[in-house]
Design a protein around this motif. Sequence first.
Motif, mmCIF file in Angstrom:
data_model
loop_
_atom_site.group_PDB
_atom_site.id
_atom_site.type_symbol
_atom_site.label_atom_id
_atom_site.label_comp_id
_atom_site.label_asym_id
_atom_site.label_seq_id
_atom_site.Cartn_x
_atom_site.Cartn_y
_atom_site.Cartn_z
ATOM 1 N N GLY A 119 0.812 -1.213 0.000
ATOM 2 C CA GLY A 119 0.000 0.000 0.000
ATOM 3 C C GLY A 119 0.842 1.258 0.000
ATOM 4 N N LEU A 120 1.924 1.252 0.764
ATOM 5 C CA LEU A 120 2.809 2.411 0.811
ATOM 6 C C LEU A 120 3.502 2.625 -0.533
ATOM 7 C CD1 LEU A 120 4.417 1.817 4.325
ATOM 8 C CD2 LEU A 120 2.870 3.682 3.709
ATOM 9 N N LEU A 121 3.967 1.535 -1.139
ATOM 10 C CA LEU A 121 4.683 1.640 -2.408
ATOM 11 C C LEU A 121 3.757 2.044 -3.556
ATOM 12 C CD1 LEU A 121 7.000 -1.504 -2.132
ATOM 13 C CD2 LEU A 121 7.685 0.893 -1.948
ATOM 14 N N LEU A 122 2.510 1.568 -3.505
ATOM 15 C CA LEU A 122 1.566 1.843 -4.580
ATOM 16 C C LEU A 122 0.756 3.114 -4.347
ATOM 17 C CD1 LEU A 122 0.274 -1.800 -5.201
ATOM 18 C CD2 LEU A 122 1.922 -0.502 -6.577
ATOM 19 N N GLY A 123 0.949 3.728 -3.169
ATOM 20 C CA GLY A 123 0.277 4.985 -2.892
ATOM 21 C C GLY A 123 -1.203 4.856 -2.605
ATOM 22 N N TRP A 124 -1.604 3.734 -1.972
ATOM 23 C CA TRP A 124 -3.011 3.574 -1.630
ATOM 24 C C TRP A 124 -3.449 4.681 -0.682
ATOM 25 C CZ3 TRP A 124 -2.941 -2.362 -0.250
ATOM 26 C CH2 TRP A 124 -2.732 -3.089 -1.437
ATOM 27 N N ARG A 125 -4.654 5.170 -0.876
ATOM 28 C CA ARG A 125 -5.240 6.198 -0.017
ATOM 29 C C ARG A 125 -6.721 5.913 0.171
ATOM 30 N NH1 ARG A 125 -0.578 7.024 -0.166
ATOM 31 N NH2 ARG A 125 0.591 8.976 -0.317
ATOM 32 N N TYR A 126 -7.231 6.270 1.337
ATOM 33 C CA TYR A 126 -8.671 6.233 1.556
ATOM 34 C C TYR A 126 -9.291 7.389 0.788
ATOM 35 C CZ TYR A 126 -13.134 6.796 3.983
ATOM 36 O OH TYR A 126 -14.463 6.929 4.281
ATOM 37 N N SER A 127 -10.296 7.086 -0.050
ATOM 38 C CA SER A 127 -10.841 8.123 -0.932
ATOM 39 C C SER A 127 -12.226 8.618 -0.514
ATOM 40 C CB SER A 127 -10.923 7.589 -2.371
ATOM 41 O OG SER A 127 -11.716 6.414 -2.418
ATOM 42 N N TYR A 234 11.954 0.033 3.761
ATOM 43 C CA TYR A 234 10.983 -0.824 3.082
ATOM 44 C C TYR A 234 11.597 -2.176 2.737
ATOM 45 C CZ TYR A 234 8.025 3.337 2.476
ATOM 46 O OH TYR A 234 7.246 4.440 2.680
ATOM 47 N N ALA A 235 12.860 -2.161 2.296
ATOM 48 C CA ALA A 235 13.545 -3.417 1.986
ATOM 49 C C ALA A 235 13.686 -4.276 3.249
ATOM 50 C CB ALA A 235 14.918 -3.127 1.381
ATOM 51 N N LEU A 236 13.973 -3.631 4.370
ATOM 52 C CA LEU A 236 14.090 -4.358 5.632
ATOM 53 C C LEU A 236 12.749 -4.965 6.022
ATOM 54 C CD1 LEU A 236 15.646 -5.160 8.188
ATOM 55 C CD2 LEU A 236 15.063 -2.928 9.149
ATOM 56 N N ILE A 237 11.676 -4.189 5.921
ATOM 57 C CA ILE A 237 10.340 -4.695 6.249
ATOM 58 C C ILE A 237 9.990 -5.888 5.366
ATOM 59 C CG2 ILE A 237 7.873 -4.142 6.171
ATOM 60 C CD1 ILE A 237 8.672 -1.261 6.993
ATOM 61 N N PHE A 238 10.296 -5.781 4.082
ATOM 62 C CA PHE A 238 10.015 -6.873 3.145
ATOM 63 C C PHE A 238 10.790 -8.132 3.523
ATOM 64 C CE2 PHE A 238 10.997 -9.138 -0.852
ATOM 65 C CZ PHE A 238 9.704 -9.424 -1.283
ATOM 66 N N GLY A 239 12.087 -7.968 3.793
ATOM 67 C CA GLY A 239 12.909 -9.124 4.151
ATOM 68 C C GLY A 239 12.473 -9.774 5.449
ATOM 69 N N VAL A 240 12.150 -8.957 6.445
ATOM 70 C CA VAL A 240 11.715 -9.483 7.738
ATOM 71 C C VAL A 240 10.383 -10.206 7.602
ATOM 72 C CG1 VAL A 240 10.849 -8.779 10.003
ATOM 73 C CG2 VAL A 240 13.015 -7.876 9.179
ATOM 74 N N ALA A 241 9.456 -9.642 6.827
ATOM 75 C CA ALA A 241 8.153 -10.274 6.637
ATOM 76 C C ALA A 241 8.307 -11.649 5.987
ATOM 77 C CB ALA A 241 7.247 -9.382 5.794
ATOM 78 N N LEU A 242 9.178 -11.753 5.010
ATOM 79 C CA LEU A 242 9.416 -13.053 4.354
ATOM 80 C C LEU A 242 10.089 -14.024 5.338
ATOM 81 C CD1 LEU A 242 10.604 -12.201 0.729
ATOM 82 C CD2 LEU A 242 8.349 -12.921 1.504
ATOM 83 N N ALA A 243 11.072 -13.520 6.075
ATOM 84 C CA ALA A 243 11.788 -14.367 7.040
ATOM 85 C C ALA A 243 10.856 -14.876 8.127
ATOM 86 C CB ALA A 243 12.958 -13.596 7.649
ATOM 87 N N GLY A 244 9.827 -14.083 8.463
ATOM 88 C CA GLY A 244 8.924 -14.467 9.537
ATOM 89 C C GLY A 244 7.933 -15.553 9.175
#
Length: 249
Positions: A119-127, A234-244
């Motif tokens: 969502g952060l990378l794609l710029g999701w927003r509540y509209s 963001y790269a850290l969050i991605f890596g940690v999420a996969l590792a978890g």
Amino acid sequence: MTEHLLSLGSTDLLVLFGAALLAGCTRGFTGFGTAMVYLPLAGMVLDPVSAITTLIMMDILGPVPMLPKVLPHAHRADLTRLLVGTALAAPLGLAALFVMNPDLFRVLVSSVSLLMLAGLLLGWRYSGALGPRAVFGTGLVAGFLGGAVGMPGPPVIFVYMASPHPAQVIRANTTLFLLGYDILLVAFLALASRLDPAIALTGLLLTVPNMLGNLAGSALFVPDREKLYRSAAYALIFGVALAGLPIWT
């Protein structure tokens, strides 16, 4: 799964302290991300209730020094609606947590982290219109997610990204909401007799590496390189999420 600080092995303790440090660094870089980094790693060595307990105990003291600065800017009506919604829905989330399989918890935590990152990378927003009902509904969703997987922040962050409020109001409400969530969850865990003193103490001890990480992240942050630091976080969050994910262990 371990349930007591004294029964944790040295490797497990290193995982927890490392997770707390990395979570602090990420928050120092980006202003959020504590749960997204900490929980996937903590879920490797702690049962779901203990993982969330250590998180809220570690995180509850962090915003205290900021209170004098953020309180004057809070939008109290919105904050009240968020916290009332959270108070109503968090017990339902906790009921799910109490019976949740540890592997399912790890999958859900990593999935929420990856969804938030997308969502952060794609710029999701509540509209939609950000009226009282929308804010209250956001509190309900945040409360359930906070109780079930320890992540109340994503719904609030995505809604406030589209908020007409000034940045200082958004920062104040987000900070105070997360502090209120921590306090509510401690109370609910205590009422349910699921607040283990040893685990709570573990969380308080993790405040040290977490605060050191916050200080390091803030000190190293250079506004001119904000995109670089956010990309690293963001790269850290991605890596940690996969590792978890439980597919590795």
